[in-house]
Design an enzyme around this catalytic site. Structure first.
Site, PDB file in Angstrom:
ATOM      1  N   SER A 278       0.857  -1.183   0.000  1.00 52.43           N
ATOM      2  CA  SER A 278       0.000   0.000   0.000  1.00 52.43           C
ATOM      3  C   SER A 278       0.891   1.230   0.000  1.00 52.43           C
ATOM      4  CB  SER A 278      -0.877  -0.026   1.253  1.00 52.43           C
ATOM      5  OG  SER A 278      -1.283   1.280   1.582  1.00 52.43           O
ATOM      6  N   GLU A 291      -7.279 -10.689  -6.723  1.00 52.10           N
ATOM      7  CA  GLU A 291      -8.337  -9.658  -6.791  1.00 52.10           C
ATOM      8  C   GLU A 291      -8.580  -9.214  -8.229  1.00 52.10           C
ATOM      9  OE1 GLU A 291      -8.032  -7.360  -2.484  1.00 52.10           O
ATOM     10  OE2 GLU A 291      -6.779  -6.710  -4.128  1.00 52.10           O
TER      11      GLU A 291
END
Ligand code: ARG
Length: 465
Positions: A278, A291
């Site tokens: 992140s 994902e």
């Protein structure tokens, strides 16, 4: 600007925007290999049928082969005023070999030409996808083989239900892929049909030999009806449909990996090379690959609706609507191949937290059904056993105990038929070992399933050679 082959009956030139709007060269150029292959087969057939001389056929073949190499080497610039790959190649050929090039289109139309190209393309890509599915199936088998005895909780409603083996879980994924493989295998039969010779829609006045191009292009059969041949695109619908089902399966696998890699579950860890971080939270390691696979299902399912809608209500025979089949198809193929590749490479890079899975399998009274089955074997009807075990679970919950922690004396208070051997079946190992029949989770059954799966793969590979 290049002159259009159909210019003859027109007095005005095409509006510039209409020209760009109707052109497909920007995307159908990817069909060039198939277009040239189809054209060489067509020219050979014209030659064998006495329509082209030997020398004309030779010049056309040599010219097309040169064009093939030049396109592959990036030496050709296509022209938008020539609309599509078919007219571009024909025009380049004529520039190269002169008027003989203009004979190539004898007894043919772009309508049967494009149908041929797209069928050849779909056939090749079906074979590529089948190979990629096989690789992923093999990858799952090697994971399953290591984990025939690894115990994890099995879920229903995402609540812990009964202990299972991780190998068994992997083999469930394998079964889904096996059916996906079979769907591609099946749709290939309806793809590999030769439409060439249907011409614009009604066939042609030349004495052509359609079976010759069927053989030359390795089609299984020659199409039966010329109208259907130029207008049918259901083989694309089938291919995208098989791809949508495969994609749906990949989203299920991905979803499990995503859930399993949360700190709450902590069953698996994806390697760093298949995760991302992140930009703000330094501690984060995100399962971006699964994902993204899950997200890419959106476009594949969307393309299924595109192609169904493109075909809906089209009157016979060819309509320009069909040009819209290509972009969805190409995008599906690219994404399916990408997803299969990345999933296959990700599998051996997943570490399995056996201890955590084992611990978790013991939670949630996962062997309660085993206890009920134990009582059934003592002669008590199943429904009554269900009730008795329900009371035992309530007692355990109230006293913060697991089933194996309850004393024999206490069990006997619930039912006097319980003996000390009950503790053998209350363990997660006892539970999985006792589900010992075809298709069940016991380690020896999973090993058998893996053996059968390897035979299946061998069979596939032998048939491919
Ligand atoms: N580019 C066209 C397609 O993709 C080729 C066939 C065009 N035929 C025609 N009659 N306009 O479908």
């Amino acid at each position: 600007m290049k002159e259009k082959p159909w210019q003859g009956r027109f007095t005005e030139s095409t509006d510039a925007f209409v020209e760009a709007f109707t052109a497909s060269i920007d995307f159908d150029k990817r069909l060039y290999k198939y277009d040239i292959k189809g054209s060489i087969a067509h020219a050979l057939m014209l030659n064998k049928s006495g329509i082209l001389s030997d020398s004309e056929y030779r010049q056309i073949k040599t010219g097309l082969t040169e064009i093939l190499n030049e396109i592959t080497d990036g030496k050709i610039e296509f022209s938008i005023s020539l609309e599509d790959i078919h007219m571009n190649i024909e025009s380049i050929l004529t520039e190269k070999i002169g008027d003989v090039g203009k004979k190539l289109h004898t007894g043919r139309s772009r309508n049967d030409q494009v149908a041929t190209d797209i069928r050849l393309y779909c056939r090749d890509e079906t074979d590529n996808i089948k190979k990629q599915i096989t690789l992923l199936m093999e990858q799952l088998l090697s994971v399953a083989k290591i984990h025939t005895h690894t115990i994890m909780p099995g879920f229903t409603h995402l609540q812990i239900a009964q202990p299972i083996t991780f190998g068994h879980h992997m083999m469930a994924w394998f079964e889904m892929l096996k059916r996906d493989y079979q769907r591609y295998e099946d749709s290939r039969k309806r793809t590999n049909i030769n439409p060439l010779g249907a011409a614009a829609l009604a066939g042609t006045t030349y004495p052509i030999d359609r079976n010759l191009t069927t053989e030359e292009l390795n089609f299984d059969v020659t199409s039966e009806n010329s109208l259907d041949s130029v207008s049918d695109r259901d083989f694309i619908i089938e291919l995208i449909s098989a791809s949508s089902i495969l994609m749906m399966h990949l989203t299920r696998f991905s979803e499990e990996l995503i859930i399993w890699s949360t700190s709450q579950f902590n069953f698996v860890e994806l390697s760093d090379s298949f995760s991302t971080g992140s930009s703000i939270m330094p501690q984060k390691k995100n399962p971006d690959v699964p994902e993204l696979i899950r997200g890419k299902s959106g476009r594949v399912f969307g393309h299924l609706f595109s192609i169904l809608t493109i075909m809906k209500s089209q009157p016979l025979a060819y309509n320009k609507d069909n040009q819209e089949d290509k972009e969805p198809l190409f995008d599906v193929i690219d994404n399916i191949k990408g997803c299969l590749k990345v999933f296959t490479e990700m599998m051996p890079n997943i570490s399995i937290n056996k201890e955590r899975m084992h611990q978790s399998a013991k939670e949630g009274f996962s062997t309660a059904t085993d206890l009920a089955d134990y009582l059934v074997k003592k002669g008590i009807p199943f429904r009554s056993c269900h009730d008795i075990v329900g009371s035992i679970v309530k007692y355990a919950l109230d006293n913060n105990l697991t089933l194996p922690e309850i004393s024999l004396a206490k069990y006997k208070e619930f039912n006097k038929l319980v003996e000390s051997d009950v503790f053998d079946i209350l363990t997660v190992e006892g539970s999985v070992n006792s589900r010992n029949h075809y298709g069940a989770t016991a380690p020896n059954q999973v090993s058998e399933a893996i053996n059968r799966a390897y035979k299946y793969i061998d069979n596939i590979k032998n048939n491919e050679d």
